[in-house]
Design a protein around this motif. Structure first.
Motif, PDB file in Angstrom:
ATOM      1  N   PHE A 258       0.815  -1.211   0.000  1.00  0.00           N
ATOM      2  CA  PHE A 258       0.000   0.000   0.000  1.00  0.00           C
ATOM      3  C   PHE A 258       0.850   1.261   0.000  1.00  0.00           C
ATOM      4  N   ARG A 259       2.086   1.160   0.461  1.00  0.00           N
ATOM      5  CA  ARG A 259       2.962   2.336   0.503  1.00  0.00           C
ATOM      6  C   ARG A 259       3.789   2.500  -0.767  1.00  0.00           C
ATOM      7  N   LEU A 260       3.892   1.445  -1.566  1.00  0.00           N
ATOM      8  CA  LEU A 260       4.700   1.521  -2.787  1.00  0.00           C
ATOM      9  C   LEU A 260       4.086   2.515  -3.768  1.00  0.00           C
ATOM     10  N   PRO A 261       4.902   3.372  -4.377  1.00  0.00           N
ATOM     11  CA  PRO A 261       4.368   4.278  -5.400  1.00  0.00           C
ATOM     12  C   PRO A 261       4.129   3.529  -6.705  1.00  0.00           C
ATOM     13  N   PRO A 262       3.188   3.991  -7.539  1.00  0.00           N
ATOM     14  CA  PRO A 262       3.027   3.401  -8.874  1.00  0.00           C
ATOM     15  C   PRO A 262       4.268   3.684  -9.712  1.00  0.00           C
ATOM     16  N   PRO A 263       4.494   2.888 -10.768  1.00  0.00           N
ATOM     17  CA  PRO A 263       3.687   1.761 -11.237  1.00  0.00           C
ATOM     18  C   PRO A 263       3.749   0.579 -10.270  1.00  0.00           C
ATOM     19  N   LYS A 264       2.607  -0.061 -10.078  1.00  0.00           N
ATOM     20  CA  LYS A 264       2.589  -1.255  -9.237  1.00  0.00           C
ATOM     21  C   LYS A 264       1.393  -2.115  -9.596  1.00  0.00           C
ATOM     22  N   SER A 265       1.588  -3.418  -9.383  1.00  0.00           N
ATOM     23  CA  SER A 265       0.520  -4.381  -9.654  1.00  0.00           C
ATOM     24  C   SER A 265       0.640  -5.498  -8.641  1.00  0.00           C
ATOM     25  N   THR A 266      -0.429  -6.266  -8.483  1.00  0.00           N
ATOM     26  CA  THR A 266      -0.423  -7.347  -7.517  1.00  0.00           C
ATOM     27  C   THR A 266      -1.432  -8.403  -7.932  1.00  0.00           C
ATOM     28  N   GLY A 267      -1.607  -9.417  -7.095  1.00  0.00           N
ATOM     29  CA  GLY A 267      -2.535 -10.502  -7.428  1.00  0.00           C
ATOM     30  C   GLY A 267      -2.777 -11.383  -6.222  1.00  0.00           C
ATOM     31  N   ARG A 268      -3.289 -12.573  -6.488  1.00  0.00           N
ATOM     32  CA  ARG A 268      -3.560 -13.527  -5.409  1.00  0.00           C
ATOM     33  C   ARG A 268      -2.282 -14.022  -4.750  1.00  0.00           C
ATOM     34  N   GLU A 269      -1.145 -13.852  -5.425  1.00  0.00           N
ATOM     35  CA  GLU A 269       0.121 -14.252  -4.827  1.00  0.00           C
ATOM     36  C   GLU A 269       0.347 -13.495  -3.517  1.00  0.00           C
ATOM     37  N   LEU A 270      -0.152 -12.253  -3.432  1.00  0.00           N
ATOM     38  CA  LEU A 270      -0.035 -11.466  -2.212  1.00  0.00           C
ATOM     39  C   LEU A 270      -1.343 -11.477  -1.433  1.00  0.00           C
ATOM     40  N   PHE A 271      -2.452 -11.148  -2.121  1.00  0.00           N
ATOM     41  CA  PHE A 271      -3.742 -11.021  -1.443  1.00  0.00           C
ATOM     42  C   PHE A 271      -4.626 -12.232  -1.754  1.00  0.00           C
ATOM     43  N   GLY A 272      -4.153 -13.387  -1.299  1.00  0.00           N
ATOM     44  CA  GLY A 272      -4.870 -14.632  -1.534  1.00  0.00           C
ATOM     45  C   GLY A 272      -5.141 -15.378  -0.244  1.00  0.00           C
ATOM     46  N   ALA A 273      -5.139 -16.714  -0.340  1.00  0.00           N
ATOM     47  CA  ALA A 273      -5.531 -17.561   0.783  1.00  0.00           C
ATOM     48  C   ALA A 273      -4.607 -17.388   1.985  1.00  0.00           C
ATOM     49  N   ASP A 274      -3.302 -17.309   1.767  1.00  0.00           N
ATOM     50  CA  ASP A 274      -2.369 -17.162   2.892  1.00  0.00           C
ATOM     51  C   ASP A 274      -2.587 -15.839   3.617  1.00  0.00           C
TER      52      ASP A 274
END
Length: 401
Positions: A258-274
């Motif tokens: 949330f603190r990283l400046p753009p450009p940035k992208s994410t996915g279930r690898e970060l915001f997933g089941a774990d």
């Protein structure tokens, strides 16, 4: 006018969104008409396998090839079905495929030498879709941007600018899929004076990035608390009956993404089941009910969106237009409106572009640009060094036999 089918299954893995569209013009004169749109759910066993792979389950190469083909067959079936009752058939398919792995690049001048390039894998190979449908298919849209040093995401902001930008108002187009992403569109005046080849002029001031989780954690929570009998919180009614724990939201917002400046992208690898499992553990210290946990996860989505606007935009927008499955979550929408006041929160449907099929429409447009030789990425959004042609063109024997 070109009739094109756009296909995508997002990080929620709800199913394949198919849009049959008529595309007119190119960029500054772009117009699209949605002829038909439908979501085709995956068979339960296939959806379960996709979600397992997204969560890191190991596959043999043979199993990966089998999954790739199974997804492609579902995409091809959706393409054939969406146009079946129409006399005029599609000339082109733009298939985003199903993302099963996304690794953002690490920044720095030596990313190539140090192996720090991004990587993103979309299954549902375009060559098989082309053969099964007899229609030229553009697929694998993200790889060229990644090869140019970009995130490979988000790719839709330039299409949003062509279809939704207004002359007198700044907009944020907020997609609420499994992962949220935003496109910031400053007022676009005198668009008719832009030369079609000047993508940099068209993209002036446009920003975009992934904001964080939208539906991914909410859906996992609903499945967990319902014992697997529910997959979504319809309308956000369950969450609306709870009370968000603001202290927990503040803790979660300390996450580095949330603190990283753009450009940035994410996915279930970060915001997933774990990640969800950790949220549950941390929530247990506050003795929250299931409804309270859902309300708190909703508040995380809201706070991450609002915080990213306040931190990374040149100014707050005049309006926010929601799209994606989360735009039907009325509780989420109310919380966003409350936190963004006096900014007006609407939907893209209210601006004339379907909330449910906007992303599929965008990949139909990107496919049209690919075959016309028009770059489809915005370097200031993805972090790529230069604009590049997006997607691989897959023809089939039907087109040349």
């Amino acid at each position: 006018m070109t009739r094109i089918i756009g296909l995508i299954s997002g990080t929620s893995v709800d199913g394949i969104d198919a849009a049959l569209v008529d595309v007119l013009g190119s960029q500054t004169d772009l117009k699209v008409e949605l002829v038909a749109g439908k979501t085709f759910p995956y068979p339960a066993n296939l959806r379960s396998q996709i979600l397992s792979v997204c969560s890191g389950e190991a596959l043999s190469m043979a199993e990966l090839a089998q999954l790739d083909d199974a997804i492609a067959r579902q995409f091809a079936s959706a393409a054939l079905t969406i146009q079946a009752k129409y006399d005029t058939k599609a000339e082109l398919i733009g298939s985003h495929g199903q993302t099963v792995y996304h690794r953002p690049p690490k920044t720095g001048e030596k990313y190539l030498q140090d192996g720090l390039m991004g990587y993103s894998l979309q299954l549902g190979r375009g060559s098989l879709i082309a053969e099964l449908t007899g229609i030229t298919t553009v697929s694998n849209f993200r790889s060229a941007d990644i090869a140019a040093g970009g995130q490979g995401a988000p790719l839709v902001p330039i299409v949003d600018a062509c279809l939704l930008a207004e002359p007198n108002h700044s907009l944020c187009i907020q997609n609420l899929g499994g992962i949220g992403n935003v496109a910031y569109l400053p007022p676009q005046e005198n668009r008719e004076n832009h030369n079609e080849s000047e993508i940099s002029a068209l993209g002036d001031g446009i920003l975009g990035w992934d904001t964080g989780p939208a539906n991914s954690l909410l859906d996992l929570a609903v499945q967990h608390f319902s014992g697997g009998t529910l997959t979504i919180d319809v309308g956000g009614e369950w969450a609306a009956s709870g009370t968000p724990c603001q202290a927990l939201v503040a803790d979660w917002l300390a996450q580095e993404f949330f603190r990283l400046p753009p450009p940035k992208s994410t996915g279930r690898e970060l915001f997933g089941a774990d990640y969800f499992d950790r949220c549950l553990v941390e929530a247990s210290a506050y003795n929250l009910s299931p409804a309270d946990v859902l309300a708190t996860l909703t508040e995380l989505t809201v706070a991450s969106i609002v915080g990213s606007y306040q931190t990374f935009l040149p100014a707050m927008p005049d309006r926010v237009l929601l799209c994606g499955g989360g735009s039907h979550n009325l509780y989420l929408k109310r919380r966003l409106q409350s936190q963004l006041h006096p900014v007006q929160v609407l939907t893209t449907s209210e601006a004339g572009l379907s909330v449910d099929f906007k992303e599929a429409i965008a990949f139909a447009v990107l496919a049209a640009w690919r075959v016309r030789g028009i770059p489809g990425n915005l370097p200031q959004v993805t972090g790529a060094r230069v604009p590049v042609l997006l997607g691989e063109i897959n023809s089939c024997w039907h087109s040349w036999a």
